[in-house]
Structures are given as C-alpha cells and as structure tokens.
Enzyme design. Structure first.
Site: not given
Ligand code: 13P
Ligand code: G3H
Ligand code: ZN
Length: 333
Positions: A56, A94, A146, A190, A235, A275-277
């Site tokens: 990101s 991202d 998107e 998110h 997630s 997408n999983i963060d």
């Molecule tokens: P989460 O916060 O659900 O993991 O989503 C991550 C995401 O969409 C990154 O682009």
């Molecule tokens: O969708 C966003 C991702 O989870 C990245 O998050 O901008 O805090 O790195 P971030």
């Molecule tokens: Zn995202």
C-alpha cells in the site's frame, strides 16, 4: 526503469484466467516487513499456490518502495531456494491513488497496480483508470480498478460509508478503461471492525454479520462473463487471535470480520483475488503479545518475531487451503 520480468515476477493475467475457470481465488496478502514476506513465501511454496504480494501507499511510506521491491525480488529467489522451481509471485500496488504513483511503481518493478478512483465521480474514475491502463499495458503490467466504495478506516484508505457497485455500470467501465480486473463493493470493508454488533445477529453466542450481496456479484458476473473480480476488505478477524491479543494486554473491542464460509463461496465465482491484510496484523500482534507476556526477559526481536512469523504462515496456509482453494494451482511446480 526496472522491469518486473527481470526480477522473476509475473503479472496477474494468466493466473486470473485459470482462477476464474477453476473456481478458486488467488490470495493477495499485504506486506510491510521482511517477516511478512518470508511467511507469505513459505506458505505459497508449501501449498504450491500462486500469490500476490501487495504494497500500500502506507507500506511504501513505512518501509521505502525500493526496499519493498527488493524484498519482492528476494521473495522469488527465496521461493526457489525453498524448492519451488517456478514460483508465480505478483508484486502489486494496493490502492494507488494517482497516475504518478502507479507510474512510479510500474517504472520500478511492480507487475500489477491498482488505481483506486472509487471515491471520484464516475467519469473521473473512468478517465484516471484509462490513463493508468494505457501506460501500464506498454510494459505488460496489469491494472485493477474499482467501482463502488468500501467502508473502513486505515492509514491511507478511508471512507465512512460503503456504496455497493452498480451492476449497470460495469460493462461501460471495463470497456472504456480496458482494466484487467475490477474491485467491487458488495459488503466487505477494510480493517478489523467491519460491522457494529448492532448490525449482527447473535447465533449461539456468536455475532454473525449480514451476508455479502451475492445477488450483486452474480448480476456483475452475468454482465461480464469470465471477467476477473476482486474483493477487498476480506479479513475474517479470527476470534482466537482477538482473544489472545486481549488476554495479553491488548484492547480490541467488537472486532468482526467476514465469515470464511462466505469467502469460500465467493472464491468459486468470478472473484479471483481476495485481499487480506488485517488478519496478518492480528496474527502477528497476537503472537508477539503472547511471547512477550510469557517471556518478560526477552528483548532480542528475533525471539518474538519468529513466533509472529510462524503464526502468520499458519494463517496464510489456512486461507490458501481451506478458504480460497489456490493450493496446488501453480502452472508448473
Ligand atoms: P482487510 O482489512 O479486510 O484485511 O482488507 C485488506 C485490503 O483490502 C487491502 O487492500
Ligand atoms: O486496504 C488497505 C490495506 O489494508 C493497507 O492498509 O494503508 O494501513 O497500509 P494501510
Ligand atoms: Zn483494499
């Protein structure tokens, strides 16, 4: 100019084609640190899965773009060292928010970029995505755009409200922009607090969130047969990780994610990137908190980052094998 092909990376085109046809989804895991990168590669190699490593804007600010690109280059070499002769690793931007940022990443070794114009008026989103696609395709870099807005707040990505994707717009949008995949909004969001308890139903003592809008997803699939669809904000926010964090001094209240059963169902459709963060953040934090609470004398970062890496690897493998179904899907092992 650094071309991703010289780093051993691949774009998303072929892997998405196979994922849509095969009814599974490719994991897109965010990374900011070496330990996350190692855990992602170990999980992908062990399961023989293609994988998207995504960065990101916040990750670039934290870790530096050049370092992250070199970590991705190292990821390809590390995968080979672990015994995978033909790894399929994508380095993806991202939530790119400008043409300039996307161009910088394309010029510096990324094999895929997202241009997120979802908060712009429709025509501006089309124009921006088209401009990025025209530049990216000259270098065989694939582009995710998107339509629709996800709720949620993170470092660089935030919106208070979500707006579902309008199926009547997707043909016009994908045709005019030429994008390679489309992120849609069908109820994911998110972060680790995707729903309030009031939005959920209590079933056997567990808060169950409202289902994703599968009707919208299916309408989109009908309008764009075989076109790669992306789900952000996916997630699941595992309760055991939240409980561990809270047991060892954390304070996470009402953390609620997307039930894995729904992601399993979505993976069988045209959704080919998930997408999983946040789940990685939770796995890392839970392991570190537990380790430090149980070993108060430890101060060598390797002592607590090792279990953190192990816990993330376990989570990544679980997603690949039990939720997305991308295990064993490398074109060549
Ligand atoms: P989460 O916060 O659900 O993991 O989503 C991550 C995401 O969409 C990154 O682009
Ligand atoms: O969708 C966003 C991702 O989870 C990245 O998050 O901008 O805090 O790195 P971030
Ligand atoms: Zn995202």
């Amino acid at each position: 100019m650094v071309n991703y092909k010289d780093l051993g990376l691949v774009n998303t085109r072929e892997m998405f084609k196979r994922a849509v046809a095969g009814g599974y989804a490719i994991p897109a895991f965010n990374f900011n640190t070496m330990e996350q990168m190692q855990a992602i590669v170990m999980a992908a190699v062990e399961t023989k899965s293609p994988v998207i490593m995504q960065v990101s804007k916040g990750a670039r600010n934290y870790a530096n773009g050049t370092i992250l690109r070199n970590l991705a280059k190292g990821a390809v070499e590390y995968a080979k060292e672990l015994g995978c002769e033909h790894p399929e690793i994508v380095l993806h931007l991202d939530h790119g928010d400008s043409f300039e940022l996307c161009k910088e990443c394309i010029d510096n070794g990324f094999s895929s970029v997202m241009i997120d114009g979802s908060s712009l008026p429709y025509e501006e989103n089309v124009a921006l995505a088209k401009k990025v696609v025209e530049y990216a395709h000259q270098f065989d870099v694939t582009v995710e755009a998107e339509l629709g807005v996800l709720a949620g707040v993170e470092d660089e990505v935030s919106s208070a409200e979500s707006h579902y994707t309008k199926p009547e717009e997707v043909i016009d949008f994908s045709t005019r922009t030429g994008c390679d995949s489309l992120a849609i909004s069908i109820g994911t969001s998110h972060g680790a607090h995707k729903f309030t308890p009031e939005q959920c139903t209590l079933v056997n003592g567990v808060l169950v969130p409202p289902p994703l809008a599968f009707d919208i997803l299916h309408e989109i699939e009908k309008k764009l047969p075989g076109f790669p669809i992306v789900l952000h904000g996916s997630s699941s926010v595992p309760m055991e990780e939240v409980n561990t964090i809270n047991k060892y001094g954390g304070h996470l209240e009402a953390a609620i994610g997307i039930p894995e059963e729904q992601l399993r169902e979505a993976s069988k459709s045209a959704v080919c990137k998930i997408n999983i963060d946040s789940d990685s953040r939770l796995a890392m934090t839970a392991a570190i908190r537990k380790h430090l609470a149980e070993h108060p004398g430890d101060f060598d970062p390797r002592q607590y980052l090792k279990p953190a890496r192990e816990n993330m690897k376990k989570m990544y493998i679980h997603k690949i094998v039990n939720v997305l179904g991308s295990d064993g899907k490398l074109a060549q092992c």
